[in-house]
Design a protein around this motif. Structure first.
Motif, PDB file in Angstrom:
ATOM      1  N   ALA A  57       0.833  -1.204   0.000  1.00  0.00           N
ATOM      2  CA  ALA A  57       0.000   0.000   0.000  1.00  0.00           C
ATOM      3  C   ALA A  57       0.869   1.257   0.000  1.00  0.00           C
ATOM      4  N   ASN A  58       0.465   2.242  -0.776  1.00  0.00           N
ATOM      5  CA  ASN A  58       1.179   3.522  -0.822  1.00  0.00           C
ATOM      6  C   ASN A  58       0.188   4.641  -1.147  1.00  0.00           C
ATOM      7  N   LEU A  59      -0.862   4.730  -0.349  1.00  0.00           N
ATOM      8  CA  LEU A  59      -1.895   5.744  -0.574  1.00  0.00           C
ATOM      9  C   LEU A  59      -1.341   7.161  -0.416  1.00  0.00           C
ATOM     10  N   ALA A  60      -0.344   7.326   0.448  1.00  0.00           N
ATOM     11  CA  ALA A  60       0.220   8.659   0.700  1.00  0.00           C
ATOM     12  C   ALA A  60       0.904   9.227  -0.537  1.00  0.00           C
ATOM     13  N   TYR A  61       1.292   8.365  -1.457  1.00  0.00           N
ATOM     14  CA  TYR A  61       1.879   8.818  -2.721  1.00  0.00           C
ATOM     15  C   TYR A  61       0.816   8.916  -3.814  1.00  0.00           C
ATOM     16  N   LEU A  62      -0.011   7.887  -3.917  1.00  0.00           N
ATOM     17  CA  LEU A  62      -0.924   7.785  -5.049  1.00  0.00           C
ATOM     18  C   LEU A  62      -2.049   8.812  -5.014  1.00  0.00           C
ATOM     19  N   LEU A  63      -2.691   8.974  -3.861  1.00  0.00           N
ATOM     20  CA  LEU A  63      -3.871   9.852  -3.802  1.00  0.00           C
ATOM     21  C   LEU A  63      -3.521  11.333  -3.980  1.00  0.00           C
ATOM     22  N   PRO A  64      -2.497  11.875  -3.285  1.00  0.00           N
ATOM     23  CA  PRO A  64      -2.153  13.284  -3.538  1.00  0.00           C
ATOM     24  C   PRO A  64      -1.685  13.539  -4.965  1.00  0.00           C
ATOM     25  N   ALA A  65      -1.075  12.527  -5.596  1.00  0.00           N
ATOM     26  CA  ALA A  65      -0.641  12.705  -6.984  1.00  0.00           C
ATOM     27  C   ALA A  65      -1.835  12.883  -7.910  1.00  0.00           C
ATOM     28  N   ASP A  70      11.827   6.305  -5.410  1.00  0.00           N
ATOM     29  CA  ASP A  70      11.190   6.063  -4.122  1.00  0.00           C
ATOM     30  C   ASP A  70      10.838   4.566  -4.017  1.00  0.00           C
ATOM     31  N   THR A  71       9.583   4.199  -4.011  1.00  0.00           N
ATOM     32  CA  THR A  71       9.232   2.777  -3.909  1.00  0.00           C
ATOM     33  C   THR A  71       8.530   2.279  -5.182  1.00  0.00           C
ATOM     34  N   HIS A  72       8.826   2.927  -6.292  1.00  0.00           N
ATOM     35  CA  HIS A  72       8.196   2.629  -7.580  1.00  0.00           C
ATOM     36  C   HIS A  72       9.258   2.104  -8.533  1.00  0.00           C
ATOM     37  N   LEU A  73       9.016   0.954  -9.146  1.00  0.00           N
ATOM     38  CA  LEU A  73       9.947   0.356 -10.098  1.00  0.00           C
ATOM     39  C   LEU A  73       9.399   0.473 -11.511  1.00  0.00           C
ATOM     40  N   LYS A  74      10.271   0.932 -12.422  1.00  0.00           N
ATOM     41  CA  LYS A  74       9.962   0.924 -13.849  1.00  0.00           C
ATOM     42  C   LYS A  74      11.066   0.154 -14.568  1.00  0.00           C
ATOM     43  N   LEU A  75      10.796  -0.234 -15.786  1.00  0.00           N
ATOM     44  CA  LEU A  75      11.743  -1.009 -16.574  1.00  0.00           C
ATOM     45  C   LEU A  75      11.986  -0.293 -17.899  1.00  0.00           C
ATOM     46  N   PRO A  76      12.846   0.739 -17.898  1.00  0.00           N
ATOM     47  CA  PRO A  76      13.041   1.526 -19.120  1.00  0.00           C
ATOM     48  C   PRO A  76      13.509   0.700 -20.314  1.00  0.00           C
ATOM     49  N   TYR A  77      14.417  -0.260 -20.054  1.00  0.00           N
ATOM     50  CA  TYR A  77      14.936  -1.062 -21.155  1.00  0.00           C
ATOM     51  C   TYR A  77      14.998  -2.524 -20.742  1.00  0.00           C
ATOM     52  N   ALA A  78      14.449  -3.390 -21.601  1.00  0.00           N
ATOM     53  CA  ALA A  78      14.407  -4.819 -21.320  1.00  0.00           C
ATOM     54  C   ALA A  78      14.557  -5.566 -22.636  1.00  0.00           C
ATOM     55  N   ARG A 111      11.624  -3.979  -0.913  1.00  0.00           N
ATOM     56  CA  ARG A 111      10.359  -3.553  -0.314  1.00  0.00           C
ATOM     57  C   ARG A 111       9.704  -2.426  -1.140  1.00  0.00           C
ATOM     58  N   LEU A 112       9.616  -2.664  -2.446  1.00  0.00           N
ATOM     59  CA  LEU A 112       8.998  -1.682  -3.335  1.00  0.00           C
ATOM     60  C   LEU A 112       7.490  -1.885  -3.371  1.00  0.00           C
ATOM     61  N   ASP A 113       6.791  -0.803  -3.676  1.00  0.00           N
ATOM     62  CA  ASP A 113       5.328  -0.828  -3.602  1.00  0.00           C
ATOM     63  C   ASP A 113       4.658  -1.166  -4.924  1.00  0.00           C
ATOM     64  N   MET A 114       5.207  -0.651  -6.028  1.00  0.00           N
ATOM     65  CA  MET A 114       4.489  -0.853  -7.293  1.00  0.00           C
ATOM     66  C   MET A 114       5.443  -0.906  -8.470  1.00  0.00           C
TER      67      MET A 114
END
Length: 368
Positions: A145-153, A279-287, A309-312
């Motif tokens: 859960a990461n509502l503190a990031y998602l909802l204000p965004a 922060d706690t968000h993972l993306k995969l720019p190149y694969a 311990r990443l969130d999304m």
């Protein structure tokens, strides 16, 4: 209204100037500007910034990232629009339109843009010289859960509720951490073999090239190492003084790139991956991997998310999005995501007969 162009070759002097130090709002962060200067695909005379002044005050800026698009074997230089800002005190005065017009002139209509805000989208629609190049359909998957990031965004008015949202996250994550511990034990038993890279070397580049025939941007070792070594966002505990004068993000609690080679049975090189962790968000720019190795790649991603311990996770790679839907994962929620790529109508005609394969990090997406 005065329009000024800052070219790639002029960026270092501009960043060290008295004018830049005294600007109430800066049009680019220092490390982002220096990164532009190191761009291996940039030419010295190409436009990096379009600035608009009214009575000597900066009232708007538009940024470009030079790149090369490949139509079959031919490479054509173009500019990715990477930011647009107009002072609240000057909106409605035609500044955005003037910047876009001058930017299109500088780049001879070879302009493309993605990852734009709703405000920017409205500006582009009013300008009227953009059309969809393609739409990437991806997925966002949630592990904690990461509502503190998602909802204000989504709703800036909820920023004042961040302390309460963090408390709710803490309670929810007591359950998630217990649930994820079970997955972590399982992944340790079947941990894939991988090797971290400080940079993309020759053999790794050769592996990457074997997957790039249909790609529009085909970034090699020099471009990927530029990204790894010259980020636009720095890891820092708080905004410094320049970051408070810059409208876009220049620091985050955590921002890292992680490059790796992944091996299959008999020490076979199966994949080259580059993670971007903000922060706690993972993306995969190149694969780069074959469809047969999608489950192996997914295991590597999940292993790292559990360890860190990443969130999304957000991905647009079609094989990976299918793998997330197909295999059992620790995600408690997934939802579809899409990314629009807009291109100048006067440039798009030359692309209609060509493949439109993109990596998640193409443009400036990897940097932010």
């Amino acid at each position: 209204m005065e329009i000024r162009i800052i070219r790639i070759k002029e960026l270092p002097d501009f960043l060290n100037s008295e004018e830049y130090r005294n600007m109430p709002e800066i049009p680019i962060s220092r490390h982002r500007g220096l990164s532009h200067a190191y761009n291996p695909r940039a030419k010295p005379e190409e436009a990096a910034l379009v600035l608009v002044y009214i009575d000597t005050q900066l009232m708007g800026y538009l940024g470009f990232v030079p790149d090369t698009i490949y139509l079959e074997e031919a490479g054509i230089n173009l500019g990715w629009m990477s930011c647009i800002w107009v002072s609240p005190d000057a909106r409605g005065k035609g500044i955005a339109k003037a910047m876009l017009k001058r930017g299109f002139e500088e780049w001879e209509n070879r302009v493309i843009v993605t990852e734009f805000t709703e405000i920017a989208k409205n500006i582009y629609e009013r300008y009227g010289d953009f059309m969809d190049l393609t739409i990437s359909n991806g997925i966002r998957a949630y592990m904690r859960a990461n509502l503190a990031y998602l909802l204000p965004a989504k709703r800036p008015s909820l920023h004042k509720l961040k302390p309460l949202l963090r408390l709710i996250d803490g309670v929810l994550n007591l359950f998630h951490d217990f649930r994820l511990r079970i997955y972590q034990i399982n992944y340790r038993k079947h941990q894939p073999t991988y090797e971290y890279l400080s940079e993309i070397d020759g053999p790794t580049e050769a592996f990457i090239r074997s997957f790039q025939k249909e790609e529009l941007f085909r970034r090699g070792a020099s471009e990927l190492n530029w990204m790894l070594h010259h980020p636009w966002v720095l890891s820092a505990p708080a905004k410094d003084e320049p970051a408070q004068r810059y409208y876009f993000t220049s620091v985050a609690n955590r921002f890292d790139f992680l490059a790796m080679r992944v091996y299959g049975p008999e020490n076979r090189l199966a994949a080259v991956l580059i993670f971007a962790i903000r922060d706690t968000h993972l993306k995969l720019p190149y694969a780069y991997f074959s469809e047969a190795d999608s489950e192996l790649v997914l295991k590597v991603i999940l292993h790292h998310m559990l360890q860190m311990r990443l969130d999304m996770l957000t991905v647009y790679h079609p094989v990976l999005t299918q793998a997330i839907r197909q295999y059992s994962t620790p995600f408690y929620l997934t939802r579809p995501f899409s990314r629009h790529y807009l291109i100048s109508t006067r440039f798009e005609a030359g692309l209609r007969t060509h493949a439109r394969t993109l990596q998640d990090g193409d443009g400036d997406c990897a940097f932010t």
